[in-house]
Design a protein around this motif. Structure first.
Motif, short mmCIF file in Angstrom:
data_model
loop_
_atom_site.label_atom_id
_atom_site.label_comp_id
_atom_site.label_asym_id
_atom_site.label_seq_id
_atom_site.Cartn_x
_atom_site.Cartn_y
_atom_site.Cartn_z
N PRO A 175 40.91 39.38 39.82
CA PRO A 175 41.57 38.49 38.78
C PRO A 175 42.80 37.94 39.70
CG PRO A 175 42.36 40.91 39.03
CD PRO A 175 40.90 40.75 39.93
N CYS A 197 41.12 29.92 37.07
CA CYS A 197 39.92 30.96 36.79
C CYS A 197 38.68 29.92 37.11
CB CYS A 197 39.95 31.35 35.45
SG CYS A 197 41.56 32.38 35.04
N THR A 228 38.90 35.72 38.11
CA THR A 228 39.23 35.83 36.62
C THR A 228 40.45 35.58 36.34
OG1 THR A 228 39.34 38.43 36.97
CG2 THR A 228 37.19 37.44 36.62
N ASN A 232 41.81 37.51 33.87
CA ASN A 232 42.41 38.89 33.39
C ASN A 232 42.22 39.90 34.58
OD1 ASN A 232 42.48 37.73 31.07
ND2 ASN A 232 40.87 39.09 30.13
#
Length: 154
Positions: free
Chosen positions: A54, A125, A152, A154
């Motif tokens: 992330p 991302c 990512t 998240n």
């Protein structure tokens, strides 16, 4: 946009000439090693590809290598291949000799380099290929590996 996002990567690296136990193997592809043999690459926490990380975290990569000849020094050069276009990951200290690897690097000696790269929250991302090269003092590639990476949201 991608260039500026990756232009601020920070590298903190520790390495030693003493081999450490292999943590785990990460699937990786040799992309042109010549006079430095890569014996393993381990991205901590990544057992399958693409490695997922992330934004706002970091990636620890452990590189196990053995040179086939002596080198005064070696330099890390890291790129993100985004749709086939290499985007350099500028490293705050790319010279392995200033990062804990004992230099000169000697033929047949096993080395382990541990590198932590910050994945800043401002990065996009996306999925890319990380291409990691070791270069000799003349800038010639002596080893290369690739690992798919997904940043990512998240």
């Amino acid at each position: 946009m991608y260039t500026s996002a990756f232009a601020v990567l920070v590298l903190v690296s520790c390495a030693s000439a003493a081999p450490r136990p292999i943590v785990h193997a990460t699937p990786w592809k040799d992309c042109g090693s010549t006079t430095v043999v890569l014996t393993n690459v381990s991205v901590v926490g990544c057992n399958s590809v693409p490695c997922k990380t992330p934004r706002g975290s970091n990636i620890t990569t452990i590189i196990y290598f053995t040179p086939k000849q002596n080198y005064a020094s070696l330099t890390n050069a890291v790129y993100g291949l985004i749709e086939g276009v290499p985007v350099p990951f500028p490293l705050s200290q790319p010279n392995v000799c200033q990062l804990g690897v004992t230099c000169p690097v000697e033929t047949g000696t096993n080395y382990v380099e541990t590198v932590v790269i910050d994945v800043l929250a401002v990065y996009p991302c996306l999925q890319l290929i990380v291409e990691w090269k070791l270069e000799d003092p003349s800038g010639n590639q002596v080893s290369c590996f690739e690992v798919p990476l997904q940043i990512t949201c998240n």
